[in-house]
Design an enzyme around this catalytic site. Structure first.
Site, PDB file in Angstrom:
ATOM      1  N   HIS A   4      -1.404 -11.701   7.720  1.00 51.98           N
ATOM      2  CA  HIS A   4      -0.144 -12.287   7.249  1.00 51.98           C
ATOM      3  C   HIS A   4      -0.009 -13.721   7.769  1.00 51.98           C
ATOM      4  CE1 HIS A   4       3.838 -12.397   5.614  1.00 51.98           C
ATOM      5  NE2 HIS A   4       4.246 -12.949   6.739  1.00 51.98           N
ATOM      6  N   ILE A  39       0.849  -1.190   0.000  1.00 53.15           N
ATOM      7  CA  ILE A  39       0.000   0.000   0.000  1.00 53.15           C
ATOM      8  C   ILE A  39       0.888   1.244   0.000  1.00 53.15           C
ATOM      9  CG2 ILE A  39      -1.773   1.245   1.314  1.00 53.15           C
ATOM     10  CD1 ILE A  39      -2.715  -1.449   0.050  1.00 53.15           C
TER      11      ILE A  39
HETATM   12  C1  GRF Z   1      -3.585 -15.796   2.885  1.00 58.02           C
HETATM   13  O1  GRF Z   1      -2.779 -16.846   3.359  1.00 58.02           O
HETATM   14  C2  GRF Z   1      -3.053 -14.476   3.342  1.00 58.02           C
HETATM   15  O2  GRF Z   1      -2.529 -14.497   4.640  1.00 58.02           O
HETATM   16  C3  GRF Z   1      -1.970 -14.244   2.339  1.00 58.02           C
HETATM   17  O3  GRF Z   1      -2.544 -14.651   1.112  1.00 58.02           O
HETATM   18  C4  GRF Z   1      -3.465 -15.696   1.368  1.00 58.02           C
HETATM   19  C5  GRF Z   1      -4.764 -15.338   0.714  1.00 58.02           C
HETATM   20  O4  GRF Z   1      -5.644 -16.409   0.675  1.00 58.02           O
HETATM   21  N1  GRF Z   1      -1.491 -12.889   2.369  1.00 58.02           N
HETATM   22  P1  GRF Z   1      -7.161 -16.194   0.214  1.00 58.02           P
HETATM   23  O5  GRF Z   1      -7.142 -15.436  -1.101  1.00 58.02           O
HETATM   24  O6  GRF Z   1      -7.870 -15.411   1.284  1.00 58.02           O
HETATM   25  O7  GRF Z   1      -7.732 -17.563   0.059  1.00 58.02           O
END
Ligand code: GRF
EC number: 2.1.2.2
Length: 189
Positions: free
Chosen positions: A107, A91
């Site tokens: 995260h 961002i």
């Molecule tokens: C998640 O593991 C999130 O923490 C990471 O990307 C993944 C996204 O998964 N930054 P989704 O698109 O919500 O299934």
């Protein structure tokens, strides 16, 4: 009063779905938009199914990130907070300034360990025995903002990257909605 949230996601959208399911039927919380930076991302169909309006932003159509974010901010509905749930972009100052201290990110590791795009695989390959999930405020850095909530996930000797990913995602699907709910309760959003 209704708390209005905008969710940002780039891909599958399982965390968007978890948020939509958790807040379905809650009259005091509304997901007012889903922002996605890929027009073919599966999350878009999930947003449509949940009756959440979608905004697709093609960053490559703009000369700079600031120009893309300026165009995006102009399209966003009024909102009290932004939830980055698998949004794979950093961002920039334009968006940060539009929502000061009101942007959070999910995260898939225990920050400050294993920041960046591959938190699950980096922890697995390093060989730590405990990793986890973090929800934090977004600042100008990469996964560096103030931590709001964390949940550990133990790595078992027989884990593969795939089995670990499944358990991390299961924890994410719980931790993100409940953390958002706590922030609403505390008046942060
Ligand atoms: C998640 O593991 C999130 O923490 C990471 O990307 C993944 C996204 O998964 N930054 P989704 O698109 O919500 O299934």
């Amino acid at each position: 009063m209704t708390t209005r949230l905008i969710v940002f996601a780039s891909g599958t959208g399982s965390n968007f779905e978890a948020l939509a399911t958790y807040f379905a039927g809650r009259r005091d919380v509304s997901l007012v938009a889903l922002v996605c930076d890929h027009k073919a991302a599966p999350v878009l169909a999930k947003a449509k199914a949940a009756h959440v309006p979608t905004i697709v932003i093609d960053y490559r159509a703009y000369p700079t990130k600031a120009a893309a974010e300026t165009a995006l901010v102009a399209q966003l509905p009024e909102a009290d907070g932004l939830v980055l749930a698998g949004f794979m972009r950093i961002i920039g100052p334009t968006l940060l300034a539009a929502f000061p201290d009101r942007i959070i990110n999910l995260h898939p590791a225990l920050l400050p360990s294993f920041p960046g795009r591959a938190g699950i695989a980096d922890a697995f390959e390093y060989g730590v025995t405990v990793t986890g999930v973090t929800v934090h405020f977004v600042d100008a850095g990469i996964d560096s903002g103030r931590i709001i909530a964390q949940e550990p996930v133990r790595i078992r000797p027989d884990d593969t990257l795939a089995t670990l990913e499944t358990r991390i995602h299961d924890v994410e699907h719980q931790l993100l909605p409940t953390t958002v709910d706590h922030l609403i309760e505390k008046g942060v959003f």
